[in-house]
Design a protein around this motif. Structure first.
Motif, mmCIF file in Angstrom:
data_model
loop_
_atom_site.group_PDB
_atom_site.id
_atom_site.type_symbol
_atom_site.label_atom_id
_atom_site.label_comp_id
_atom_site.label_asym_id
_atom_site.label_seq_id
_atom_site.Cartn_x
_atom_site.Cartn_y
_atom_site.Cartn_z
ATOM 1 N N VAL A 42 0.911 -1.015 0.001
ATOM 2 C CA VAL A 42 -0.077 -0.019 0.057
ATOM 3 C C VAL A 42 0.759 1.135 0.093
ATOM 4 O O VAL A 42 0.526 2.162 -0.471
ATOM 5 C CB VAL A 42 -0.890 0.094 1.355
ATOM 6 C CG1 VAL A 42 -1.572 1.460 1.386
ATOM 7 C CG2 VAL A 42 -1.951 -1.150 0.989
ATOM 8 N N GLU A 46 0.393 3.823 -6.295
ATOM 9 C CA GLU A 46 -0.953 3.230 -6.559
ATOM 10 C C GLU A 46 -1.207 2.855 -7.932
ATOM 11 O O GLU A 46 -2.120 2.054 -8.109
ATOM 12 C CB GLU A 46 -2.047 4.182 -6.112
ATOM 13 C CG GLU A 46 -2.399 3.965 -4.713
ATOM 14 C CD GLU A 46 -3.087 2.849 -4.165
ATOM 15 O OE1 GLU A 46 -3.984 2.288 -4.972
ATOM 16 O OE2 GLU A 46 -2.707 2.324 -2.965
ATOM 17 N N ASP A 47 -0.454 3.346 -8.893
ATOM 18 C CA ASP A 47 -0.681 3.271 -10.176
ATOM 19 C C ASP A 47 0.111 1.883 -10.765
ATOM 20 O O ASP A 47 0.089 1.568 -11.914
ATOM 21 C CB ASP A 47 -0.173 4.280 -11.149
ATOM 22 C CG ASP A 47 -0.999 5.576 -10.999
ATOM 23 O OD1 ASP A 47 -2.316 5.239 -10.707
ATOM 24 O OD2 ASP A 47 -0.554 6.796 -11.089
ATOM 25 N N PRO A 49 0.801 -1.582 -11.535
ATOM 26 C CA PRO A 49 -0.088 -2.702 -11.428
ATOM 27 C C PRO A 49 0.309 -3.879 -10.993
ATOM 28 O O PRO A 49 -0.594 -4.735 -10.326
ATOM 29 C CB PRO A 49 -0.329 -3.156 -13.067
ATOM 30 C CG PRO A 49 0.642 -2.506 -13.922
ATOM 31 C CD PRO A 49 1.132 -1.167 -12.725
ATOM 32 N N ARG A 52 -0.594 -3.509 -7.092
ATOM 33 C CA ARG A 52 -2.144 -3.485 -7.197
ATOM 34 C C ARG A 52 -2.412 -5.116 -6.954
ATOM 35 O O ARG A 52 -3.191 -5.589 -5.992
ATOM 36 C CB ARG A 52 -2.995 -2.753 -8.043
ATOM 37 C CG ARG A 52 -2.858 -1.375 -7.760
ATOM 38 C CD ARG A 52 -4.041 -0.681 -8.640
ATOM 39 N NE ARG A 52 -4.185 -1.160 -10.319
ATOM 40 C CZ ARG A 52 -3.705 -0.896 -11.249
ATOM 41 N NH1 ARG A 52 -2.728 0.202 -11.203
ATOM 42 N NH2 ARG A 52 -4.015 -1.334 -12.347
ATOM 43 N N TRP A 53 -1.648 -5.935 -7.778
ATOM 44 C CA TRP A 53 -1.984 -7.317 -7.843
ATOM 45 C C TRP A 53 -1.777 -7.951 -6.587
ATOM 46 O O TRP A 53 -2.235 -8.820 -5.913
ATOM 47 C CB TRP A 53 -1.388 -7.644 -9.051
ATOM 48 C CG TRP A 53 -1.439 -9.459 -9.203
ATOM 49 C CD1 TRP A 53 -2.363 -10.106 -9.749
ATOM 50 C CD2 TRP A 53 -0.267 -10.321 -8.805
ATOM 51 N NE1 TRP A 53 -2.033 -11.188 -9.648
ATOM 52 C CE2 TRP A 53 -0.591 -11.601 -9.230
ATOM 53 C CE3 TRP A 53 1.087 -9.976 -8.355
ATOM 54 C CZ2 TRP A 53 -0.031 -12.824 -8.895
ATOM 55 C CZ3 TRP A 53 1.659 -11.223 -8.102
ATOM 56 C CH2 TRP A 53 1.174 -12.438 -8.657
ATOM 57 N N ARG A 55 -1.139 -6.487 -3.604
ATOM 58 C CA ARG A 55 -2.050 -6.293 -2.461
ATOM 59 C C ARG A 55 -3.362 -6.709 -2.830
ATOM 60 O O ARG A 55 -3.885 -7.246 -1.642
ATOM 61 C CB ARG A 55 -2.192 -4.604 -2.569
ATOM 62 C CG ARG A 55 -3.169 -4.102 -1.322
ATOM 63 C CD ARG A 55 -3.338 -2.571 -1.371
ATOM 64 N NE ARG A 55 -4.116 -2.176 -2.496
ATOM 65 C CZ ARG A 55 -3.770 -1.588 -3.398
ATOM 66 N NH1 ARG A 55 -2.561 -0.976 -3.452
ATOM 67 N NH2 ARG A 55 -4.708 -1.073 -4.530
ATOM 68 N N ALA A 56 -3.923 -6.947 -3.635
ATOM 69 C CA ALA A 56 -5.276 -7.804 -3.824
ATOM 70 C C ALA A 56 -5.049 -9.037 -3.624
ATOM 71 O O ALA A 56 -5.942 -9.737 -2.885
ATOM 72 C CB ALA A 56 -5.693 -7.823 -5.525
#
Length: 183
Positions: A42, A46-47, A49, A52-53, A55-56
């Motif tokens: 986090v 944030e941009d 990918p 983000r992957w 973190r998800a």
């Protein structure tokens, strides 16, 4: 007669209480480790990918570890209430189903053959859906008809994940039973 392949193996037994406690401890420690990795993801851009992957996936792992912790707690506690089949003395209420409120009353399974459109349901799933055991299981096409409208996208996402990404369908959604109750 049992297969000779399994003759040297004892029948499965419930794990000792301390083994379940150890699993709970290790699950909680792993959850903390995954949560730390999630927090690190986090803190970055944030941009990105990839982050983000990551973190998800960490959020999904934390969710599953929380669920595992709950289920291990149920394993440690055993079935709630009196043993099934026990009758209440005259003038007293009948005992609740020992599975009521436990994981056993909330989990069922189904298999759908996408090529033949055949399906098979576990007895638990028939019970959850409030359908007689001798009834035909709902097809995957008919399943949305018993879901609450706001949960239909959940089923759509699970089916899409199965068909597109090859993931097993595993999730929760609410249904309306034939008696009008919601599960």
């Amino acid at each position: 007669m049992p297969s000779p392949l399994f003759a040297d193996r004892p029948a499965p037994q419930l794990p000792p209480h301390d083994a379940v406690d150890d699993l709970i401890h290790r699950t909680r420690r792993l959850r903390g480790d995954v949560d730390a990795v999630r927090r690190d993801a986090v803190m970055f851009d944030e941009d990105d990918p990839q982050l983000r992957w990551q973190r998800a996936l960490c959020e999904l792992a934390v969710h599953h570890l929380d669920t595992l912790d709950e289920h291990l707690g149920q394993l440690r506690a055993g079935l709630p209430g009196p043993p099934s089949g026990s009758a209440a003395p005259e003038g007293e209420e009948a005992p609740e189903d020992p599975r009521a409120g436990s994981l056993l009353s909330r989990v069922g399974s189904a298999e759908w053959n996408l090529l033949t459109d055949e399906s098979s349901w576990s007895e638990e799933l028939y019970e959850i859906f409030g359908r007689p055991l001798d009834s035909t299981p709902l097809s995957l096409d008919d399943l949305p008809s018993v879901l609450l409208p706001e949960d239909q996208p959940v089923l759509t996402a699970m089916v899409t994940g199965c068909l597109v990404d090859g993931r097993p369908m595993d999730g929760e959604f609410r249904i309306v039973r034939p008696d009008g109750g919601t599960r």
